[in-house]
Design an enzyme around this catalytic site. Structure first.
Site, PDB file in Angstrom:
ATOM      1  N   GLY A  14      13.805  19.337   8.347  1.00 26.01           N
ATOM      2  CA  GLY A  14      13.753  20.684   8.908  1.00 26.01           C
ATOM      3  C   GLY A  14      13.434  20.672  10.392  1.00 26.01           C
ATOM      4  CE1 TYR A 154       5.072  28.458   3.820  1.00 24.30           C
ATOM      5  CE2 TYR A 154       2.918  29.435   4.275  1.00 24.30           C
ATOM      6  CZ  TYR A 154       3.953  28.602   4.635  1.00 24.30           C
ATOM      7  OH  TYR A 154       3.884  27.900   5.814  1.00 24.30           O
TER       8      TYR A 154
END
Length: 264
Positions: A14, A154
């Site tokens: 990422g 999350y």
């Protein structure tokens, strides 16, 4: 400071924007060969162009991968080959209520945020141990300890990374392989910029006012009192990649601007 990273080979998952891109840039500046990863070739090409704008001689390659797709991850691993440094950075988040977060949301978030790190670490740790040198860094979040009510899923993924990181450090006991986690605070990434821009238009107030209000109310525990920059987080990450940081192992390093209270 010379971090002695010349000719080391690193994969940053990422790494086409945000913290990942900042880490990739600094690793390249320190002389490491860096594998850039993103969801599309266009994003990778843009990231490489951005790095080479300041560092024309940077050694960079790029590999596309979708971390929600196991086949894509296996292809990435095969293409990467051997590495010395693994930065488990890729992640997604959603801001929504607990009852609105369904099983599919939980599975997607754990698959990308947690299982990406598991799969990559499982693939590359054995060779690091065989070579008796390596660095694995997990990018967690202050949300692992400060759990917003609208980001419970999350936060759970980011807490999981801390356990995996500590466990892998113990697996590598007695070697020159270290495994650590970084816990960034609220960081001025592209996502944060977009959020502030949209709220600014909606509420007809400046982005600066919104940022100040955020740290007065939502992140009032922050000692820094502002967003950290991606470069500030990257400097901590890249130091931990260095041979100079060998004494730091199995640790969770807070780079949160002091937002998580306590002395540990």
């Amino acid at each position: 400071m010379n971090l002695h990273l010349k000719n080391k080979r690193a994969l940053v998952s990422g790494s086409t924007s945000g913290i990942g891109l900042a880490v990739a840039k600094l690793l390249a500046k320190e002389g490491a060969e860096v594998v850039i990863n993103g969801r599309s070739q266009t994003r990778i090409d843009n990231a490489i162009t951005s790095i080479k704008k300041d560092q024309a001689t940077a050694r960079l390659t790029g590999i596309v991968a979708d971390f929600n797709d196991e086949t894509s991850v296996r292809s990435l691993i095969k293409q990467v080959g051997d590495i010395d440094i693994l930065i488990n950075n890729v992640g997604i988040f959603k801001s929504q209520g607990f009852n609105e977060t369904d099983d599919a949301d939980w599975k997607e978030m754990f698959n990308i945020n947690v299982m990406s790190s598991v799969r990559l670490s499982r693939a590359f740790l054995p060779n690091m141990l065989e070579n008796n040198w390596g660095r694995i860094i997990f990018i967690s979040s202050e949300c692992a300890m400060l759990v917003p009510e609208d980001m419970i899923a999350y936060s759970a993924t980011k807490t999981a990374l801390l356990s995996i990181s500590r466990g892998l450090a113990q697996v590598a006991r007695g070697s020159e392989v270290t495994v650590n986690s970084i816990m960034p605070g609220s960081t001025y990434t592209e996502g944060a910029q977009q959020f502030l821009k949209e709220r600014s238009l909606q509420e007809n107030v400046s982005e600066q006012q919104l940022a100040e209000e955020f740290f007065k109310s939502t992140r009032s525990t922050s000692l820094l009192g502002r967003f950290t920059t991606t470069e500030e987080i990257a400097s901590t990450v890249v130091y931990l990649c260095s041979p100079l940081a060998v004494a730091t192992n199995g640790a969770t390093i807070k780079a949160d601007g002091g937002s998580v209270p306590g002395i540990l």
